[in-house]
Design a protein around this motif. Structure first.
Motif, mmCIF file in Angstrom:
data_model
loop_
_atom_site.group_PDB
_atom_site.id
_atom_site.type_symbol
_atom_site.label_atom_id
_atom_site.label_comp_id
_atom_site.label_asym_id
_atom_site.label_seq_id
_atom_site.Cartn_x
_atom_site.Cartn_y
_atom_site.Cartn_z
ATOM 1 N N SER A 11 -6.130 -3.463 3.448
ATOM 2 C CA SER A 11 -4.936 -2.620 3.530
ATOM 3 C C SER A 11 -4.527 -1.998 2.202
ATOM 4 O O SER A 11 -4.002 -0.887 2.182
ATOM 5 N N GLY A 12 -4.755 -2.706 1.099
ATOM 6 C CA GLY A 12 -4.392 -2.133 -0.191
ATOM 7 C C GLY A 12 -5.152 -0.853 -0.471
ATOM 8 O O GLY A 12 -4.579 0.176 -0.853
ATOM 9 N N SER A 13 -6.466 -0.897 -0.261
ATOM 10 C CA SER A 13 -7.319 0.281 -0.439
ATOM 11 C C SER A 13 -7.463 1.085 0.841
ATOM 12 O O SER A 13 -7.994 2.202 0.821
ATOM 13 N N GLY A 22 4.834 1.157 4.960
ATOM 14 C CA GLY A 22 3.899 0.337 4.200
ATOM 15 C C GLY A 22 3.440 -0.897 4.955
ATOM 16 O O GLY A 22 4.031 -1.319 5.949
ATOM 17 N N PRO A 58 -5.634 3.027 2.835
ATOM 18 C CA PRO A 58 -5.275 4.441 2.974
ATOM 19 C C PRO A 58 -6.347 5.393 2.463
ATOM 20 O O PRO A 58 -6.525 6.479 3.022
ATOM 21 N N THR A 60 -6.507 -6.821 -0.228
ATOM 22 C CA THR A 60 -6.659 -5.638 -1.070
ATOM 23 C C THR A 60 -7.721 -4.707 -0.502
ATOM 24 O O THR A 60 -7.532 -3.484 -0.447
ATOM 25 N N ASN A 111 0.843 -1.197 0.000
ATOM 26 C CA ASN A 111 0.000 0.000 0.000
ATOM 27 C C ASN A 111 0.879 1.249 0.000
ATOM 28 O O ASN A 111 2.090 1.179 0.215
ATOM 29 N N THR A 112 0.269 2.388 -0.255
ATOM 30 C CA THR A 112 1.037 3.601 -0.520
ATOM 31 C C THR A 112 1.839 4.156 0.657
ATOM 32 O O THR A 112 2.814 4.892 0.414
ATOM 33 N N SER A 161 2.584 -4.664 3.604
ATOM 34 C CA SER A 161 2.570 -5.555 2.446
ATOM 35 C C SER A 161 2.171 -6.956 2.869
ATOM 36 O O SER A 161 2.629 -7.457 3.898
#
Length: 269
Positions: free
Chosen positions: A173-175, A130, A177, A170, A122-123, A132
């Motif tokens: 944590s990926g989305s 991050g 933020p 996803t 993630n960003t 991951s």
């Protein structure tokens, strides 16, 4: 040390390379593939590592190949990798940071038995914070999974999950933020509506978020207990929480994350 080729010199690729350098990785053991001349020149100047526009040349000298391009560009990268001699006896592993691309799809384009690890970053890795998640493909063993995890630890924390859980990762944590930034936006706007200047409201909200996250990480208590400790009976916080719950904030988050998981699963297929 592991020789690493990062294919893709965008923000995520640069953040990973910068983190590796900061963690002690040798400049000589890193190479980045970037096809845009101006971007390639900037990366070379900032990082002091080798920059090339050739995927095959970078892969030839690498122990770890990291794909850090947009999902729509992955097939083109795999086509170029197909031109490289990946059966030369060198022990290599490929890690893909491309969202929604399964290990099976990547493995199908590589020599039989080539180890692949899927990563959902993630960003916040842009600032070394991050989160991951990594998952092994059919041919990646525990040592190769650990190798990828150690590389990613240069820009944050790492967890290992089965690939079947990557769509859930996803969504969380990926989305994640973006959800956080949305809450910050709403709180700042509310602060402005209450008479605070935008600058003061922003400082109050951002530091409150930073401090709360640090407290949550260091405390032996979970989010529920920490929230309850701030929520005095019939107090100001209780009044706010009551309205937030009445507005369906909790259920909206649950439904939103389910929607994100479903969209990720649709991309995988």
């Amino acid at each position: 040390m592991t020789r690493i080729a990062v294919v893709g010199g965008g923000r995520i690729g640069e953040a990973l390379l910068a983190g590796l350098l900061e963690s002690g990785q040798s400049h000589e053991d890193l190479v980045v593939v970037e096809s845009v001349p101006a971007r390639a020149e900037a990366l070379g100047e900032r990082l002091g590592i080798r920059v090339t526009d050739s995927v095959t040349a970078a892969a030839a000298d690498a122990d770890l190949i990291v794909i850090a391009v947009k999902p729509g560009d992955v097939d083109a990268v795999l086509t170029e990798l197909g031109k490289a001699d990946l059966d030369d006896g060198r022990a290599r592993v490929l890690a893909s940071l491309a969202a929604g691309i399964t290990t099976a799809r990547i493995e199908a384009k590589l020599p039989e038995g080539f180890p692949v690890v899927r990563v959902m970053p993630n960003t916040p890795m842009l600032v070394g914070q991050g989160m991951s998640a990594i998952a092994a493909g059919r041919h990646a063993d525990s040592a190769q999974l650990e190798q990828v995890g150690e590389v990613l630890s240069a820009v944050g924390k790492v967890v290992t999950v089965p690939e079947t859980q990557m769509d859930a990762v996803t969504a969380v944590s990926g989305s994640g933020p973006a959800y956080f930034f949305l809450v910050v936006e709403a709180m700042v706007e509310a602060g402005v509506g209450l008479g605070l200047s935008r600058d003061v409201a922003n400082q109050l909200v951002v530091q409150t978020m930073l401090g709360s996250a640090a407290l949550l990480e260091e405390s032996t208590q979970g989010a529920y207990e920490l929230r309850a400790a701030v929520t005095s009976p019939a107090g100001t916080t209780a009044a706010a929480i009551r309205e937030l719950e009445r507005g369906g904030v909790r259920s909206a988050f649950i439904e939103g994350l389910h929607a994100a998981k479903d969209r990720s699963a649709a991309q995988d297929s």
